[in-house]
Enzyme design. Structure first.
Site, mmCIF file in Angstrom:
data_model
loop_
_atom_site.group_PDB
_atom_site.id
_atom_site.type_symbol
_atom_site.label_atom_id
_atom_site.label_comp_id
_atom_site.label_asym_id
_atom_site.label_seq_id
_atom_site.Cartn_x
_atom_site.Cartn_y
_atom_site.Cartn_z
ATOM 1 N N LYS A 12 0.833 -1.201 0.000
ATOM 2 C CA LYS A 12 0.000 0.000 0.000
ATOM 3 C C LYS A 12 0.875 1.262 0.000
ATOM 4 O O LYS A 12 2.095 1.179 0.208
ATOM 5 C CB LYS A 12 -0.911 -0.026 1.227
ATOM 6 C CG LYS A 12 -1.937 -1.153 1.207
ATOM 7 C CD LYS A 12 -2.767 -1.097 2.469
ATOM 8 C CE LYS A 12 -3.831 -2.156 2.511
ATOM 9 N NZ LYS A 12 -4.625 -2.076 3.752
ATOM 10 N N TYR A 52 -12.437 -2.312 -3.416
ATOM 11 C CA TYR A 52 -13.002 -2.330 -2.060
ATOM 12 C C TYR A 52 -14.533 -2.377 -2.064
ATOM 13 O O TYR A 52 -15.168 -2.031 -1.071
ATOM 14 C CB TYR A 52 -12.514 -1.113 -1.278
ATOM 15 C CG TYR A 52 -11.064 -1.192 -0.874
ATOM 16 C CD1 TYR A 52 -10.586 -2.246 -0.097
ATOM 17 C CD2 TYR A 52 -10.164 -0.206 -1.253
ATOM 18 C CE1 TYR A 52 -9.262 -2.325 0.280
ATOM 19 C CE2 TYR A 52 -8.826 -0.262 -0.868
ATOM 20 C CZ TYR A 52 -8.388 -1.324 -0.102
ATOM 21 O OH TYR A 52 -7.079 -1.393 0.277
ATOM 22 N N ASN A 115 -1.602 -0.180 7.413
ATOM 23 C CA ASN A 115 -1.104 -1.510 7.752
ATOM 24 C C ASN A 115 -0.232 -2.134 6.659
ATOM 25 O O ASN A 115 -0.071 -3.337 6.586
ATOM 26 C CB ASN A 115 -2.245 -2.435 8.157
ATOM 27 C CG ASN A 115 -3.255 -2.678 7.048
ATOM 28 O OD1 ASN A 115 -3.048 -2.295 5.897
ATOM 29 N ND2 ASN A 115 -4.352 -3.306 7.405
ATOM 30 N N HIS A 118 -1.794 -5.306 1.449
ATOM 31 C CA HIS A 118 -3.078 -5.974 1.207
ATOM 32 C C HIS A 118 -2.772 -7.348 0.616
ATOM 33 O O HIS A 118 -1.859 -7.480 -0.206
ATOM 34 C CB HIS A 118 -3.936 -5.179 0.213
ATOM 35 C CG HIS A 118 -5.097 -5.983 -0.291
ATOM 36 N ND1 HIS A 118 -6.287 -6.074 0.387
ATOM 37 C CD2 HIS A 118 -5.227 -6.779 -1.388
ATOM 38 C CE1 HIS A 118 -7.108 -6.870 -0.277
ATOM 39 N NE2 HIS A 118 -6.484 -7.323 -1.360
ATOM 40 N N GLU A 131 -9.226 -10.364 -7.681
ATOM 41 C CA GLU A 131 -8.290 -9.254 -7.518
ATOM 42 C C GLU A 131 -7.180 -9.285 -8.568
ATOM 43 O O GLU A 131 -6.790 -8.234 -9.079
ATOM 44 C CB GLU A 131 -7.718 -9.259 -6.100
ATOM 45 C CG GLU A 131 -8.776 -8.901 -5.077
ATOM 46 C CD GLU A 131 -8.281 -8.934 -3.648
ATOM 47 O OE1 GLU A 131 -8.894 -8.240 -2.830
ATOM 48 O OE2 GLU A 131 -7.299 -9.647 -3.330
#
Length: 154
Positions: A12, A52, A115, A118, A131
């Site tokens: 990310k 998302y 975080n 992904h 994805e």
């Protein structure tokens, strides 16, 4: 030989800005997974909303979209035996505070909203393929044999 699959992983914007791409790639390579696709990119709003989409009705959706479009990401496809489950175990829990040491989020993350990484959800069958299809065309994925595969699989 175990059944191999492909799975989607993305460093990310916070992981890119912190210079963690190499560290993360190394962890997956050290585990024995094979990188079959990768691209450094910026995600536009349409792709972010589609990626998302399952969170569209949640209060944090807009924040997710804004964050993932805020800077470059490094999107990857990894291949190996039970790759989606293997990768998720290496990544750790969504909240880095709940991730054990030794996981990517446990070692490199501090904040739920930042975080680092992904990875496709192994508990959501087909999420890895969905994805991968969102981020990669078939011709961007490379089939090849790693020289150490004989030492990784029975």
């Amino acid at each position: 030989m175990s059944e191999r699959e492909r799975t989607f992983v993305m460093v990310k914007p916070d992981g890119v800005q912190r210079g963690l791409i190499g560290e993360i790639v190394s962890r997956f390579e050290d585990r024995g997974l094979k990188l079959v696709g990768g691209k450094f990119m910026r995600i536009d709003r349409d792709l972010a909303e589609e990626h998302y989409g399952e969170h569209a009705d949640k209060p944090f959706f807009e924040g997710l979209v804004e964050f993932i479009t805020s800077g470059p990401v490094f999107a990857m496809v990894w291949e190996g035996a039970d790759a989606t489950r293997q990768v998720r175990s290496m990544v750790g829990e969504t909240d880095p505070a709940e991730s054990p040491a030794g996981t990517i989020r446990g070692d490199l993350g501090l904040d739920l909203g930042r975080n680092v990484i992904h990875a496709s959800d192994h508990e959501d069958p087909g999420s890895n393929e969905r994805e991968i299809d969102l981020f990669f065309d078939d011709e961007e994925l490379i089939d090849y044999d790693r020289v150490d595969e004989g030492w990784l699989y029975e």
